[in-house]
Motif scaffolding. Sequence first.
Motif, PDB file in Angstrom:
ATOM      1  N   GLY A 138     -24.855 -22.074   9.252  1.00 61.71           N
ATOM      2  CA  GLY A 138     -23.569 -22.784   9.638  1.00 61.71           C
ATOM      3  C   GLY A 138     -22.328 -21.849  10.063  1.00 61.71           C
ATOM      4  O   GLY A 138     -21.600 -22.175  10.761  1.00 61.71           O
ATOM      5  N   MET A 139     -22.376 -20.574   9.235  1.00 63.57           N
ATOM      6  CA  MET A 139     -21.126 -19.619   9.747  1.00 63.57           C
ATOM      7  C   MET A 139     -21.005 -19.335  11.261  1.00 63.57           C
ATOM      8  O   MET A 139     -19.953 -19.308  11.955  1.00 63.57           O
ATOM      9  CB  MET A 139     -21.116 -18.381   8.704  1.00 63.57           C
ATOM     10  CG  MET A 139     -20.145 -17.248   9.181  1.00 63.57           C
ATOM     11  SD  MET A 139     -20.564 -16.260  10.541  1.00 63.57           S
ATOM     12  CE  MET A 139     -21.919 -15.211   9.727  1.00 63.57           C
ATOM     13  N   LEU A 140     -22.312 -19.132  11.962  1.00 64.85           N
ATOM     14  CA  LEU A 140     -22.208 -18.581  13.071  1.00 64.85           C
ATOM     15  C   LEU A 140     -22.069 -19.813  14.093  1.00 64.85           C
ATOM     16  O   LEU A 140     -21.247 -19.992  15.250  1.00 64.85           O
ATOM     17  CB  LEU A 140     -23.704 -18.120  13.702  1.00 64.85           C
ATOM     18  CG  LEU A 140     -24.001 -16.633  12.900  1.00 64.85           C
ATOM     19  CD1 LEU A 140     -25.444 -16.460  13.193  1.00 64.85           C
ATOM     20  CD2 LEU A 140     -23.235 -15.623  13.596  1.00 64.85           C
TER      21      LEU A 140
ATOM     22  N   PHE B  71     -22.934 -17.902  19.236  1.00 64.38           N
ATOM     23  CA  PHE B  71     -24.114 -19.006  19.360  1.00 64.38           C
ATOM     24  C   PHE B  71     -25.072 -18.061  19.766  1.00 64.38           C
ATOM     25  O   PHE B  71     -26.191 -18.614  19.593  1.00 64.38           O
ATOM     26  CB  PHE B  71     -23.612 -20.031  20.381  1.00 64.38           C
ATOM     27  CG  PHE B  71     -24.624 -21.026  20.698  1.00 64.38           C
ATOM     28  CD1 PHE B  71     -25.036 -21.883  19.631  1.00 64.38           C
ATOM     29  CD2 PHE B  71     -25.609 -21.204  21.791  1.00 64.38           C
ATOM     30  CE1 PHE B  71     -25.993 -22.901  19.742  1.00 64.38           C
ATOM     31  CE2 PHE B  71     -26.393 -22.019  21.765  1.00 64.38           C
ATOM     32  CZ  PHE B  71     -26.722 -22.977  20.601  1.00 64.38           C
ATOM     33  N   ALA B  72     -24.997 -17.120  20.691  1.00 72.08           N
ATOM     34  CA  ALA B  72     -26.196 -16.241  20.985  1.00 72.08           C
ATOM     35  C   ALA B  72     -26.766 -15.618  19.814  1.00 72.08           C
ATOM     36  O   ALA B  72     -28.070 -15.353  19.701  1.00 72.08           O
ATOM     37  CB  ALA B  72     -25.828 -15.202  22.145  1.00 72.08           C
ATOM     38  N   GLU B  73     -25.875 -15.183  18.844  1.00 76.20           N
ATOM     39  CA  GLU B  73     -26.417 -14.808  17.586  1.00 76.20           C
ATOM     40  C   GLU B  73     -27.338 -15.646  16.779  1.00 76.20           C
ATOM     41  O   GLU B  73     -28.224 -15.434  16.102  1.00 76.20           O
ATOM     42  CB  GLU B  73     -25.173 -14.044  16.849  1.00 76.20           C
ATOM     43  CG  GLU B  73     -25.601 -13.052  15.441  1.00 76.20           C
ATOM     44  CD  GLU B  73     -24.531 -12.718  15.024  1.00 76.20           C
ATOM     45  OE1 GLU B  73     -24.706 -11.937  13.821  1.00 76.20           O
ATOM     46  OE2 GLU B  73     -23.409 -12.532  15.284  1.00 76.20           O
ATOM     47  N   TYR B  74     -26.709 -16.678  16.703  1.00 77.64           N
ATOM     48  CA  TYR B  74     -27.315 -17.938  16.201  1.00 77.64           C
ATOM     49  C   TYR B  74     -28.730 -18.263  16.621  1.00 77.64           C
ATOM     50  O   TYR B  74     -29.501 -18.472  15.910  1.00 77.64           O
ATOM     51  CB  TYR B  74     -26.652 -19.310  16.212  1.00 77.64           C
ATOM     52  CG  TYR B  74     -27.244 -20.490  15.567  1.00 77.64           C
ATOM     53  CD1 TYR B  74     -27.436 -20.732  14.358  1.00 77.64           C
ATOM     54  CD2 TYR B  74     -27.906 -21.311  16.692  1.00 77.64           C
ATOM     55  CE1 TYR B  74     -28.290 -21.754  13.976  1.00 77.64           C
ATOM     56  CE2 TYR B  74     -28.871 -22.338  16.127  1.00 77.64           C
ATOM     57  CZ  TYR B  74     -28.794 -22.425  14.617  1.00 77.64           C
ATOM     58  OH  TYR B  74     -29.519 -23.621  14.536  1.00 77.64           O
ATOM     59  N   GLU B  75     -28.745 -18.408  18.060  1.00 82.25           N
ATOM     60  CA  GLU B  75     -29.815 -18.515  18.603  1.00 82.25           C
ATOM     61  C   GLU B  75     -31.022 -17.382  18.348  1.00 82.25           C
ATOM     62  O   GLU B  75     -32.222 -17.602  18.348  1.00 82.25           O
ATOM     63  CB  GLU B  75     -29.736 -18.789  20.214  1.00 82.25           C
ATOM     64  CG  GLU B  75     -29.067 -19.999  20.736  1.00 82.25           C
ATOM     65  CD  GLU B  75     -28.964 -19.978  22.290  1.00 82.25           C
ATOM     66  OE1 GLU B  75     -29.775 -20.915  22.801  1.00 82.25           O
ATOM     67  OE2 GLU B  75     -28.442 -19.144  22.847  1.00 82.25           O
ATOM     68  N   ARG B  76     -30.664 -16.191  18.278  1.00 80.87           N
ATOM     69  CA  ARG B  76     -31.411 -14.988  18.316  1.00 80.87           C
ATOM     70  C   ARG B  76     -32.094 -15.217  16.746  1.00 80.87           C
ATOM     71  O   ARG B  76     -33.433 -14.920  16.723  1.00 80.87           O
ATOM     72  CB  ARG B  76     -30.546 -13.867  18.370  1.00 80.87           C
ATOM     73  CG  ARG B  76     -31.595 -12.652  18.324  1.00 80.87           C
ATOM     74  CD  ARG B  76     -30.549 -11.401  17.983  1.00 80.87           C
ATOM     75  NE  ARG B  76     -29.920 -11.208  16.882  1.00 80.87           N
ATOM     76  CZ  ARG B  76     -28.744 -10.699  16.748  1.00 80.87           C
ATOM     77  NH1 ARG B  76     -28.183  -9.895  17.729  1.00 80.87           N
ATOM     78  NH2 ARG B  76     -28.239 -10.737  15.513  1.00 80.87           N
ATOM     79  N   ASP B  77     -31.471 -15.486  15.869  1.00 78.28           N
ATOM     80  CA  ASP B  77     -31.831 -15.427  14.437  1.00 78.28           C
ATOM     81  C   ASP B  77     -32.235 -16.955  13.855  1.00 78.28           C
ATOM     82  O   ASP B  77     -32.895 -16.748  12.697  1.00 78.28           O
ATOM     83  CB  ASP B  77     -30.874 -14.819  13.635  1.00 78.28           C
ATOM     84  CG  ASP B  77     -30.113 -13.666  13.838  1.00 78.28           C
ATOM     85  OD1 ASP B  77     -30.972 -12.879  14.580  1.00 78.28           O
ATOM     86  OD2 ASP B  77     -29.128 -13.034  13.502  1.00 78.28           O
ATOM     87  N   PHE B  78     -32.018 -17.958  14.679  1.00 75.56           N
ATOM     88  CA  PHE B  78     -32.536 -19.272  14.016  1.00 75.56           C
ATOM     89  C   PHE B  78     -33.189 -19.857  15.403  1.00 75.56           C
ATOM     90  O   PHE B  78     -33.302 -19.477  16.321  1.00 75.56           O
ATOM     91  CB  PHE B  78     -31.133 -19.897  13.537  1.00 75.56           C
ATOM     92  CG  PHE B  78     -30.595 -19.229  12.299  1.00 75.56           C
ATOM     93  CD1 PHE B  78     -30.787 -19.530  10.997  1.00 75.56           C
ATOM     94  CD2 PHE B  78     -29.416 -18.531  12.539  1.00 75.56           C
ATOM     95  CE1 PHE B  78     -30.608 -18.757  10.008  1.00 75.56           C
ATOM     96  CE2 PHE B  78     -28.757 -17.819  11.538  1.00 75.56           C
ATOM     97  CZ  PHE B  78     -29.345 -17.784  10.417  1.00 75.56           C
ATOM     98  N   ASP B  79     -33.335 -21.302  15.058  1.00 69.04           N
ATOM     99  CA  ASP B  79     -34.306 -22.000  16.011  1.00 69.04           C
ATOM    100  C   ASP B  79     -33.533 -21.972  17.369  1.00 69.04           C
ATOM    101  O   ASP B  79     -32.474 -22.798  17.259  1.00 69.04           O
ATOM    102  CB  ASP B  79     -34.592 -23.451  15.543  1.00 69.04           C
ATOM    103  CG  ASP B  79     -35.383 -24.364  16.273  1.00 69.04           C
ATOM    104  OD1 ASP B  79     -35.602 -23.720  17.541  1.00 69.04           O
ATOM    105  OD2 ASP B  79     -35.842 -25.489  16.182  1.00 69.04           O
TER     106      ASP B  79
END
Length: 520
Positions: free
Chosen positions: A78-80, A100-108
Amino acid sequence: MKSQKAIIIALMLGAAPAAAQQPGEAAGTVSNYAAMSDAELEAEVDRLGDSWLGQCEVSEPLLAEFSTRPAGEGYRAGMLLARAVCADKQGAYRQAADAFAEYERDFDPSSFVGLGLYLDSRLDDAASALARLERFANTATDETAGALDVAGFQAAASLARKHGREDAFEDLSFRLFQSPLYGSFSGDVKSGIAYRALKPAIRANNDALIDEALGQIRNPASYPDLLALREYEPAWLQIERRVGEHFTQITENYRHWAAARYDSASYDRERFSDVAHALYFDGRFEEATALARKWRERPGAFGNIKEGDAWALNIEAYALDALGRIDEADAVFDRLAELPADENPWVVNFVINRSSRLVGQARFIEGLEAAQLAREVAEVHGSTYARMLVARDHACALHGLGRGEEAETELAYLRENRVETVAVAAQALLCAGQRDEALAMLIDGLEEERTRSNVIGGLLPEEYDLFYTASILPQPRDLLATSAELRMAYERWARELPEKFEPAASLKRVPLDRMPRSAR
């Protein structure tokens, strides 16, 4: 393992591009989150609730702090997402994309593909959009297919066209069309994929797939281009059968399809919008206005309005114009223009349609005032295309008022961004009396693959503009009668549509010069 609450927050944040900025009420001002206990931080998250988007100065640092704690580890997604959305709101698109790229890397990576495509559009990055869709096609499941919304898909399609990647986008659409995943997409996304898969199906000389694709392209507004553009010529007989004489087959099919879906779920705003459009395209203007009026007369209707509702009201206004009831149409658009854009960013569509309608009806003083409002909204919530429409409306209104010297900035912007929509830029030049420049722009646009279909759409007879609202402005098509060079260039890439296909609904519209209007 993320908590259930964290997943809900992440999903809530992921809807950001289409959501709204709201005045902060829930969480108040930024606090010293580092000094708070885990329980206090969780209480702050609960208090923030669904008002997070209007309080980026609170939500992003709050989630950032909590996500560093063992108790709040599940909030990092949620933070990202909050960081991405809040950076976007500030116009920091690269920063938003990095978060958002960091979110994509670490999550779905499939969960918020629409958000990713939106950010690709903001950064004008066609390569990223195509790569993102390719990953989505390879990793999405039936459960995550819904993450690809029509806005994200259309944004990717526009980027591909603008940057000369249309063939790659169409080939990807063709693969999606034939994949098991196709059945899990929403109706609008299915239609968009099928439309882009049609040319590869034609190149494959596969009549069965051509018919299958046409069966998914339900909206009649898609068909004038399919009937006119020579790149679809091998499938013209199939397209003509699908359309029927005077568009009666396609508009009737669309109306029955939309009505059946609406009857089974009348609470669904998108289905409400579809049935209003279907009635309008079928020339049932009274029925379209009655449907929208019934919605408007509900208690508190505007207090809970959504974009689908607003599109139905837009159609009501156009139907009222078609009936010659211009003052009633004014009232519908004026009511839409009162909606706060920060809470309803999609209102950008309707303040622009309002200004374009007024300018087109030669109501230049009212139109210029409406265009100024549209500019305020489009500068925050609009695309380059939206801002071009606003610039066109300003230019045409100013020239209509004899203030052409004030329109030079508008024309410069349109020239600079012509690749987005040559037809709109050329129309503004015609309003300014720049016939030769408009003509050259249209001819050049026909020779350039990425702009060709837009120019051809602008050269089709107005009867084929199914969203038509009466206009006295000069039209690019007017030049076909006076320029042999333009006519030759046009006929190389398109045909003059046979009269038998002229949409029946266009014959029922009251011409502008016969529209009664009370004194102003």
